[in-house]
Design a protein around this motif. Structure first.
Motif, PDB file in Angstrom:
ATOM      1  N   VAL A  22      42.286  39.967  44.792  1.00  0.00           N
ATOM      2  CA  VAL A  22      40.870  39.880  44.439  1.00  0.00           C
ATOM      3  C   VAL A  22      40.605  40.712  43.188  1.00  0.00           C
ATOM      4  CG1 VAL A  22      40.171  39.554  46.849  1.00  0.00           C
ATOM      5  CG2 VAL A  22      40.186  41.865  45.860  1.00  0.00           C
ATOM      6  N   GLU A  23      39.474  40.445  42.548  1.00  0.00           N
ATOM      7  CA  GLU A  23      39.045  41.250  41.408  1.00  0.00           C
ATOM      8  C   GLU A  23      38.259  42.460  41.924  1.00  0.00           C
ATOM      9  OE1 GLU A  23      39.991  40.711  38.310  1.00  0.00           O
ATOM     10  OE2 GLU A  23      41.100  38.922  38.974  1.00  0.00           O
ATOM     11  N   ASP A  24      38.122  43.470  41.078  1.00  0.00           N
ATOM     12  CA  ASP A  24      37.402  44.684  41.476  1.00  0.00           C
ATOM     13  C   ASP A  24      35.960  44.386  41.857  1.00  0.00           C
ATOM     14  OD1 ASP A  24      39.049  47.305  41.027  1.00  0.00           O
ATOM     15  OD2 ASP A  24      39.597  46.008  39.368  1.00  0.00           O
ATOM     16  N   HIS A  33      35.270  50.331  49.681  1.00  0.00           N
ATOM     17  CA  HIS A  33      35.815  51.450  48.914  1.00  0.00           C
ATOM     18  C   HIS A  33      37.294  51.186  48.629  1.00  0.00           C
ATOM     19  CE1 HIS A  33      32.179  53.806  49.489  1.00  0.00           C
ATOM     20  NE2 HIS A  33      32.215  53.476  50.773  1.00  0.00           N
ATOM     21  N   LYS A  34      37.609  51.084  47.348  1.00  0.00           N
ATOM     22  CA  LYS A  34      38.981  50.757  46.954  1.00  0.00           C
ATOM     23  C   LYS A  34      39.977  51.758  47.545  1.00  0.00           C
ATOM     24  CE  LYS A  34      40.065  49.402  42.684  1.00  0.00           C
ATOM     25  NZ  LYS A  34      40.499  49.413  41.267  1.00  0.00           N
ATOM     26  N   GLY A  35      41.060  51.218  48.105  1.00  0.00           N
ATOM     27  CA  GLY A  35      42.134  52.051  48.636  1.00  0.00           C
ATOM     28  C   GLY A  35      41.905  52.568  50.042  1.00  0.00           C
ATOM     29  N   ALA A  36      40.741  52.307  50.600  1.00  0.00           N
ATOM     30  CA  ALA A  36      40.426  52.830  51.931  1.00  0.00           C
ATOM     31  C   ALA A  36      40.849  51.838  53.015  1.00  0.00           C
ATOM     32  CB  ALA A  36      38.937  53.122  52.051  1.00  0.00           C
ATOM     33  N   MET A  37      40.925  52.345  54.257  1.00  0.00           N
ATOM     34  CA  MET A  37      41.168  51.492  55.411  1.00  0.00           C
ATOM     35  C   MET A  37      40.005  51.679  56.376  1.00  0.00           C
ATOM     36  SD  MET A  37      42.081  50.772  58.722  1.00  0.00           S
ATOM     37  CE  MET A  37      42.882  52.143  59.556  1.00  0.00           C
ATOM     38  N   PRO A 124      43.887  44.014  40.807  1.00  0.00           N
ATOM     39  CA  PRO A 124      44.875  43.880  39.723  1.00  0.00           C
ATOM     40  C   PRO A 124      45.696  45.144  39.456  1.00  0.00           C
ATOM     41  CG  PRO A 124      42.847  42.782  39.098  1.00  0.00           C
ATOM     42  CD  PRO A 124      42.557  43.488  40.391  1.00  0.00           C
ATOM     43  N   ASP A 125      45.164  46.314  39.812  1.00  0.00           N
ATOM     44  CA  ASP A 125      45.919  47.559  39.604  1.00  0.00           C
ATOM     45  C   ASP A 125      46.917  47.828  40.728  1.00  0.00           C
ATOM     46  OD1 ASP A 125      44.205  48.179  41.641  1.00  0.00           O
ATOM     47  OD2 ASP A 125      43.231  49.867  40.637  1.00  0.00           O
TER      48      ASP A 125
END
Length: 334
Positions: A22-24, A33-37, A124-125
């Motif tokens: 997915v895109e940001d 929240h990016k990177g979270a679980m 993408p990162d």
């Protein structure tokens, strides 16, 4: 009593890993929240699943990964885990059986709970944002424990992640009782330091009361279990409490601790660590396979490290290379 048929019976949360790129801005739009679980409910799981684009689905779950690893070694694993009577549940069973794992747990029917899934959104990162829905996996109960399969398994192995629902606890205790009556081994993986913090007293009781014969843990989990920052202190405590402990130490390899001795095992050299996900699960695959086949403790640990080394060399929690061929190339006679 059933004849010995399976190297190990693995019991755990039946979770399908669903990957999507997915895109940001998708994360922003969904307030993620990016990177979270995060753990999510049925409504959110179905909503988010519908919004995801093209997906790659891989049957997973910690104990499921361990069972798949044993199958890749050429072993005979069995698995007990609960899915729902839906498409994802049907796919999960198909994948497990297709990989060589005996999986006969009846799916959940007549419920609003869907099959468990961990939706992994990859930006993408390369960052992974995880949305985990346990769903039907939480409904495992003593009724799902197949006495014949337990008796036919050299080791019954359970993941600590499953130790939340009361019925799942009862299921494991029942499986342990059956296994010990059949003179089989019982193993527990601590799974995660957060699991240990929630259930420390219960886990220690399982070990001291010999419901569990073999404990799997990493350094952080073992120190959390005994509430100490000193690894030697934790090792001394678990040596007294548990008949056998398989302790993973990352780049330092592993340590096998019995009441009589400690066996040090070096890590398998890896050119590049791509993804540490599944390292502990696959270490357990190799160790359990070796234990079932009568290997000595050093060989069990070495085979565990070999399997862990393969899975961290690529993305994903299941082996890409056939572990049987890899082990034979490394001198193991399987």
């Amino acid at each position: 009593m059933s004849e010995l048929k399976y190297d190990a019976l693995c019991i755990g949360n039946a979770i399908t890993d669903v990957f999507s790129h997915v895109e940001d801005n998708f994360l922003v739009e969904q307030d993620l929240h990016k990177g979270a679980m995060r753990l999510i409910d049925t409504k959110e799981a179905l909503r988010l699943y519908e919004l995801m684009g093209q997906t790659v689905r891989i049957s997973g779950g910690s104990a499921g990964n361990t069972a798949a690893g044993i199958a890749s070694l050429g072993g005979k694993p069995a698995y007990i885990g609960k899915v729902s009577n839906d498409e994802l549940g049907e796919n999960y069973g198909h994948d497990m059986r297709g990989s060589g794992v005996h999986f006969g747990t009846e799916p959940l029917a007549g419920s609003d709970l869907a099959s468990g899934r961990s939706m992994v959104l990859i930006t993408p990162d390369g960052e992974r944002t995880m949305n985990t829905y346990l769903g039907a996996a939480t409904t495992l109960s003593p009724a799902d424990i197949d006495k014949d399969v337990v008796e036919a398994s050299a080791v019954t192995y359970m993941e600590g992640y499953l130790w939340d629902p009361e019925d799942a606890k009862k299921a494991f205790v029942e499986a342990s009782r059956i296994a010990h009556q059949a003179d089989r081994h019982v193993a527990l993986s601590l799974s995660d330091s957060f699991c240990v913090d929630r259930f420390r007293t219960e886990f220690i009781s399982l070990i001291k009361e010999q419901v569990v014969d073999l404990l799997f843990a990493n350094e952080h989990e073992l120190k959390a279990l005994y509430e100490t920052a000193d690894l030697d202190t934790a090792i001394a405590a678990v040596r007294q409490d548990c008949r056998l402990t398989a302790l993973t130490l990352g780049s330092e390899g592993a340590m096998v601790i019995s009441r009589e001795k400690t066996v040090q095992v070096p890590a398998t050299p890896v050119e590049r660590i791509a993804d540490a996900t599944g390292a502990g699960d696959l270490f357990a695959s190799g160790f359990l396979f070796g234990l079932a086949r009568g290997y000595d403790l050093s060989q069990c640990g070495e085979l565990g490290c070999l399997c862990a080394g393969e899975v961290i060399s690529h993305v994903g929690a299941r082996p890409e290379q056939g572990l049987k061929a890899l082990a034979e190339q490394s001198g193991f006679e399987l």
